[in-house]
Design a protein around this motif. Structure first.
Motif, PDB file in Angstrom:
ATOM      1  N   ALA B 198       0.847  -1.190   0.000  1.00 11.95           N
ATOM      2  CA  ALA B 198       0.000   0.000   0.000  1.00 11.95           C
ATOM      3  C   ALA B 198       0.876   1.231   0.000  1.00 11.95           C
ATOM      4  N   ILE B 199       0.357   2.285  -0.598  1.00  7.28           N
ATOM      5  CA  ILE B 199       1.138   3.525  -0.673  1.00  7.28           C
ATOM      6  C   ILE B 199       0.192   4.714  -0.601  1.00  7.28           C
ATOM      7  N   VAL B 200       0.621   5.745   0.095  1.00  7.41           N
ATOM      8  CA  VAL B 200      -0.111   7.013   0.085  1.00  7.41           C
ATOM      9  C   VAL B 200       0.759   8.016  -0.643  1.00  7.41           C
ATOM     10  N   SER B 201       0.261   8.541  -1.752  1.00 10.65           N
ATOM     11  CA  SER B 201       1.018   9.533  -2.506  1.00 10.65           C
ATOM     12  C   SER B 201       0.259  10.845  -2.526  1.00 10.65           C
ATOM     13  N   GLY B 202       0.970  11.918  -2.203  1.00  9.79           N
ATOM     14  CA  GLY B 202       0.346  13.238  -2.219  1.00  9.79           C
ATOM     15  C   GLY B 202       0.639  13.931  -3.537  1.00  9.79           C
ATOM     16  N   LEU B 203      -0.294  14.750  -3.974  1.00  7.52           N
ATOM     17  CA  LEU B 203      -0.089  15.507  -5.206  1.00  7.52           C
ATOM     18  C   LEU B 203       0.677  16.782  -4.858  1.00  7.52           C
ATOM     19  N   THR B 204       1.836  16.985  -5.490  1.00  7.60           N
ATOM     20  CA  THR B 204       2.617  18.185  -5.186  1.00  7.60           C
ATOM     21  C   THR B 204       2.119  19.356  -6.014  1.00  7.60           C
ATOM     22  N   GLU B 205       2.646  20.543  -5.704  1.00  8.87           N
ATOM     23  CA  GLU B 205       2.195  21.732  -6.421  1.00  8.87           C
ATOM     24  C   GLU B 205       2.533  21.670  -7.899  1.00  8.87           C
ATOM     25  N   SER B 206       3.597  20.922  -8.234  1.00  9.36           N
ATOM     26  CA  SER B 206       3.971  20.822  -9.638  1.00  9.36           C
ATOM     27  C   SER B 206       3.212  19.710 -10.350  1.00  9.36           C
ATOM     28  N   GLY B 207       2.184  19.152  -9.677  1.00 12.31           N
ATOM     29  CA  GLY B 207       1.332  18.170 -10.339  1.00 12.31           C
ATOM     30  C   GLY B 207       1.920  16.774 -10.379  1.00 12.31           C
ATOM     31  N   ARG B 208       2.918  16.505  -9.516  1.00 13.12           N
ATOM     32  CA  ARG B 208       3.477  15.163  -9.462  1.00 13.12           C
ATOM     33  C   ARG B 208       3.007  14.467  -8.200  1.00 13.12           C
ATOM     34  N   LEU B 209       3.096  13.133  -8.233  1.00 17.87           N
ATOM     35  CA  LEU B 209       2.765  12.377  -7.036  1.00 17.87           C
ATOM     36  C   LEU B 209       4.052  12.099  -6.277  1.00 17.87           C
ATOM     37  N   ALA B 210       4.047  12.424  -4.992  1.00 22.15           N
ATOM     38  CA  ALA B 210       5.221  12.142  -4.168  1.00 22.15           C
ATOM     39  C   ALA B 210       4.774  11.246  -3.024  1.00 22.15           C
ATOM     40  N   PRO B 211       5.439  10.095  -2.843  1.00 19.89           N
ATOM     41  CA  PRO B 211       5.005   9.165  -1.813  1.00 19.89           C
ATOM     42  C   PRO B 211       5.197   9.725  -0.407  1.00 19.89           C
ATOM     43  N   LEU B 212       4.174   9.531   0.443  1.00 17.32           N
ATOM     44  CA  LEU B 212       4.271   9.986   1.835  1.00 17.32           C
ATOM     45  C   LEU B 212       4.619   8.808   2.726  1.00 17.32           C
ATOM     46  N   ALA B 213       4.008   7.660   2.435  1.00 13.05           N
ATOM     47  CA  ALA B 213       4.293   6.470   3.226  1.00 13.05           C
ATOM     48  C   ALA B 213       3.939   5.252   2.392  1.00 13.05           C
ATOM     49  N   SER B 214       4.575   4.139   2.705  1.00 10.34           N
ATOM     50  CA  SER B 214       4.273   2.920   1.974  1.00 10.34           C
ATOM     51  C   SER B 214       4.517   1.730   2.874  1.00 10.34           C
ATOM     52  N   VAL B 215       3.857   0.622   2.592  1.00  9.35           N
ATOM     53  CA  VAL B 215       4.149  -0.617   3.317  1.00  9.35           C
ATOM     54  C   VAL B 215       4.216  -1.778   2.332  1.00  9.35           C
ATOM     55  N   GLY B 216       4.973  -2.765   2.688  1.00  9.49           N
ATOM     56  CA  GLY B 216       4.856  -4.070   2.080  1.00  9.49           C
ATOM     57  C   GLY B 216       5.564  -4.347   0.775  1.00  9.49           C
ATOM     58  N   ALA B 217       6.306  -3.418   0.234  1.00 13.57           N
ATOM     59  CA  ALA B 217       6.926  -3.731  -1.049  1.00 13.57           C
ATOM     60  C   ALA B 217       8.414  -3.966  -0.855  1.00 13.57           C
ATOM     61  N   PRO B 258      -8.931   7.908  -4.627  1.00 12.04           N
ATOM     62  CA  PRO B 258      -8.490   9.304  -4.574  1.00 12.04           C
ATOM     63  C   PRO B 258      -8.643   9.888  -3.170  1.00 12.04           C
ATOM     64  N   LEU B 259      -7.659  10.666  -2.767  1.00 11.95           N
ATOM     65  CA  LEU B 259      -7.767  11.431  -1.523  1.00 11.95           C
ATOM     66  C   LEU B 259      -8.442  12.735  -1.897  1.00 11.95           C
ATOM     67  N   GLN B 260      -9.674  12.880  -1.413  1.00 13.11           N
ATOM     68  CA  GLN B 260     -10.513  13.931  -1.952  1.00 13.11           C
ATOM     69  C   GLN B 260     -10.922  14.910  -0.861  1.00 13.11           C
ATOM     70  N   LEU B 261     -10.839  16.186  -1.198  1.00 11.62           N
ATOM     71  CA  LEU B 261     -11.337  17.228  -0.294  1.00 11.62           C
ATOM     72  C   LEU B 261     -12.335  18.031  -1.093  1.00 11.62           C
ATOM     73  N   GLY B 262     -13.620  17.776  -0.889  1.00  9.93           N
ATOM     74  CA  GLY B 262     -14.614  18.402  -1.747  1.00  9.93           C
ATOM     75  C   GLY B 262     -14.382  17.924  -3.166  1.00  9.93           C
ATOM     76  N   SER B 263     -14.199  18.868  -4.090  1.00  8.73           N
ATOM     77  CA  SER B 263     -13.981  18.451  -5.475  1.00  8.73           C
ATOM     78  C   SER B 263     -12.496  18.444  -5.798  1.00  8.73           C
ATOM     79  N   ARG B 264     -11.665  18.730  -4.819  1.00  2.91           N
ATOM     80  CA  ARG B 264     -10.228  18.824  -5.048  1.00  2.91           C
ATOM     81  C   ARG B 264      -9.564  17.500  -4.685  1.00  2.91           C
ATOM     82  N   CYS B 265      -8.652  17.057  -5.544  1.00  2.00           N
ATOM     83  CA  CYS B 265      -7.948  15.822  -5.275  1.00  2.00           C
ATOM     84  C   CYS B 265      -6.564  16.152  -4.726  1.00  2.00           C
TER      85      CYS B 265
END
Lengths: 213, 520
Positions: B198-217, B258-265
């Motif tokens: 499992a992985i949690v990736s946050g969307l950065t301001e430059s529109g890339r996904l950067a991993p915040l935490a991961s398990v099991g790989a 998707p990690l969603q806040l209202g209509s914002r991902c």
């Protein structure tokens, strides 16, 4: 005739130390001291020193900017830049501004005096103790960093080998080879072999004549 | 406000009628207006209050117009409906109410056939105009009151939230960190749906996904870099996406929520296992957990941003303070000692003074390096590898260390906060090697394959020896490592010296090397 010197630094102790060093030397005459860019500008036109000792950072502005404008006005003015900052940034800034010498502030006072002597003799030839090392650091690639395996793959690609041949040569599976190649393309920002090799050549990752494109 | 002004105007109407001696002939219309005012002052439902000033305007105008002489005491009441409209509903209602007043007057007078007289028309225009002006003043008053309330409400809300945030940050062991929140979400998912990776990736301001935490790989997973395929699809915020592979591309099943806040991902959570596809119930559970975490995660991100910003500011201030203060004074002192050394004739004194000078030079050099340390940071555009190599080369040159640098960075990047912490760990380890270990060689190795990272700093110095555990910034390095969920190890290097190793993700050194050798 003695060499006239203007010392520009916002710290009393530094000016005092340098003034004594210059006075002891006998070849120099300190004709003025300034603590700000504004005062320094005024004094440069007023007393027309042969050499200015100048800190990179002054309370009311940048010493490098002052050096640049002073150099424009007088190509024969000796300019010795002093800095407390570590890092090549300041050195190249001084070089760029047209300074004659660059001395870090942990150096002994004699170094500053020697730099001033050089500046008076050849104001437009830049000197700094760490110059060649800094140049080397600047010239070495700071672009994409390839892993040793990727380097091997790149070299074999440059020799014109295909995926199957490369995997045989490196004793790895074809899919692993493909992974390495696609990572290599990614790092070089290339879409195909020709682009990748061109970029690698341009970045100095391959030597001229090494690639068969 | 409206009630008060209505009562005041009505009282004025009665008083003027009384004073002008025309009370007897005006008593019936005045009573009618009083009744109207009474009805209008009843508590009303919001929908009804939208039109009440207009109805009041029509009725009042009709009452006033029905009296042939158009007496002043009655005309005065025409000011009430536009004022009420302005105070209660704003400019548009005021204009409408005035228009209705005028129309009603014209119609009633027209039916009575007395619209012709000049004084009549003048009086009507005058009072309707006055009404409009009063109404607009009322509307302005309403607007400025609203604005003042809205302004102070924003601050009240912000104040409340900040207070809450401060209290929370104080009680939580590691502050309010997004990485901790992400990690606890992954633990939950692993326990509840048996996620293997499992992985949690946050969307950065430059529109890339950067991993915040991961398990099991035990090898690289997706969920970092420019979002493509299913990741891009998940980021459209139109619900979960599934595909029949695991996150590391091996056989299995993956769900991306998707990690969603209202209509914002704000990011994507990827969960995968090899046993069976996720059932509808499980998908719902995962989505529920992810939704519950989104706001906390985003708040954590805001908090780390604020902390990072404050830290950078403070580091800058500190570096300026050292640069402009103690460092300069010490350098000046050095020049004076140089002068003393040259002027003395006594050999013993000269030798002592050059020792002093050497010590001052060392201290000034140390301060210059501290300033350099404080000013180094990870640039969002270039990343950790560049920052680290710049730092290492410069410090190696200044400290006379031979540097052996090995960088292997993926094109995909870690989050900037993680990169910054890794840079600081490396700085601290390098500073130890330089300052305490009397090392001659420095080996720095950085491998990044998001969400994994491996950082090793070794030297050939005298080692940490029997140093107390809290010296050498070890504690600070541990804190930094724990903040990003990395493990940190100190051990003696074979052949003398120390090895400091930080590993991010559940990946051991040997596994990373295996990965590197291409034996995956």
């Amino acid at each position: 005739m003695s060499i006239t010197v203007l010392i520009v630094d916002d710290h009393d102790l530094i000016r005092q130390g340098l003034r004594r060093a210059f006075e002891r030397d006998g070849e120099f005459e300190v004709v003025g001291e300034a603590a700000t860019v504004a005062d320094a500008q005024r004094l440069i036109t007023l007393v027309e020193p042969r050499v200015v000792i100048l800190d990179v950072r002054l309370p009311d502005g940048s010493g490098a900017d002052l050096a640049r404008s002073a150099r424009l006005e007088n190509p024969e003015l000796g300019i010795v830049m002093l800095t407390m900052y570590a890092g090549d940034e300041q050195l190249f800034e001084a070089l760029d501004a047209g300074a004659s010498a660059f001395v870090p502030k942990n150096a002994p006072a004699d170094d500053v005096v020697a730099a001033a002597r050089h500046a008076a003799a050849s104001p437009r030839a830049f000197t700094a103790s760490d110059l060649s090392e800094a140049m080397k650091r600047r010239m070495s690639p700071s672009g994409p960093q390839l892993s040793p395996r990727e380097r091997e793959v790149l070299d074999l690609l440059a020799e014109g080998l295909g995926v199957a041949q490369i995997s045989k040569q490196l004793y790895i599976s074809e899919s692993t080879t493909k992974t390495h190649i696609s990572k290599l393309y990614d790092k070089l920002g290339a879409g195909n072999r020709a682009q990748a090799l061109m970029t690698a050549l341009r970045l100095g990752l391959l030597k001229q004549g090494e690639a068969t494109i | 406000m409206v009630l008060l002004s209505r009562a005041a105007v009505l009282t004025l109407c009665w008083l003027i009628a009384l004073a002008s001696g025309a009370l007897t002939e005006l008593v019936i219309p005045l009573l009618a207006l009083t009744g109207l005012a009474g009805i209008m002052s009843l508590p009303l439902r919001p929908t009804w209050s939208a039109v009440s000033p207009m109805i009041e305007a029509a009725l009042a105008a009709s009452v006033v117009a029905s009296v042939p002489s158009l007496p002043d005491p009655l005309l005065l009441y025409l000011l009430v409906p536009p004022l009420a409209a302005g105070l209660l509903r704003g400019v548009v209602a005021t204009l409408l109410t005035s228009a209705i007043t005028a129309a009603s007057l014209v119609i009633v007078r027209g039916v009575a056939g007395s619209l012709g007289s000049v004084s009549d028309r003048a009086a009507l225009i005058q009072w309707v105009g006055l009404g409009l002006a009063v109404g607009l003043v009322g509307a302005w008053g309403r607007w400025s009151t609203l604005r003042a309330i809205a302004g102070s409400n924003e601050y009240l809300e912000a104040n409340r939230l900040l207070t809450q945030l401060r209290d929370l940050a104080r009680t939580l062991p590691t502050g309010f960190d997004e990485i901790g929140i992400a990690a606890s979400l992954l633990t939950e998912l692993r326990d509840e749906v048996g996620a293997e990776q499992a992985i949690v990736s946050g969307l950065t301001e430059s529109g890339r996904l950067a991993p915040l935490a991961s398990v099991g790989a035990d090898r690289a997973m997706w969920g970092a870099g420019a979002p493509t395929g299913p990741w891009q699809e998940a980021l459209n915020c139109a619900g979960a996406v599934t595909f029949p592979r695991r996150l590391d591309e091996s056989a299995g099943h993956t769900m991306l929520a998707p990690l969603q806040l209202g209509s914002r991902c704000i990011g994507v959570v990827g969960v995968s296992r090899s046993t069976a596809p996720f059932s509808d119930d499980e998908q719902q559970l995962i989505s529920q957990r992810v939704d519950d975490t989104a706001l906390r995660l985003d708040t954590g991100r805001l908090f780390s941003d604020m902390r990072a910003w404050a830290t950078v500011e403070e580091r800058r201030r500190l570096s300026r303070e050292i640069h402009d203060g103690i460092a300069q004074e010490l350098a000046g002192l050095g020049f004076l000692v140089d002068e003393l050394t040259r002027s003395t004739t006594d050999d013993a004194t000269r030798s002592d003074l050059s020792d002093v000078r050497a010590e001052i030079t060392r201290m000034v050099s140390e301060l210059r390096l501290s300033i350099f340390d404080l000013r180094s940071q990870v640039e969002p555009s270039t990343g950790l590898g560049t920052a680290l190599s710049d730092y290492v080369r410069q410090v190696g040159a200044l400290a006379g260390l031979t540097v052996h640098l090995l960088l292997d960075e993926d094109v995909r990047r870690l989050g900037i906060e993680t990169e910054t912490e890794l840079l600081r760990i490396a700085q601290e380890a390098i500073t130890n090697a330089r300052r305490h270990a009397q090392a001659r060689n420095l080996w720095v190795e950085l491998r990044v394959e998001p969400p994994h990272a491996f950082l090793q700093v070794s030297d050939d110095g005298i080692g940490l020896g029997s140093a107390r555990d809290d010296s050498f910034g070890l504690e600070i390095m541990r804190e930094r490592a724990s903040r990003i969920g990395a493990s940190l190890e100190f051990r003696p290097r074979g052949g003398g010296g120390t090895v400091v190793e930080a590993v991010l993700g559940e990946l051991s050194n040997s596994q990373l090397h295996a990965l590197e050798r291409g034996s995956t």
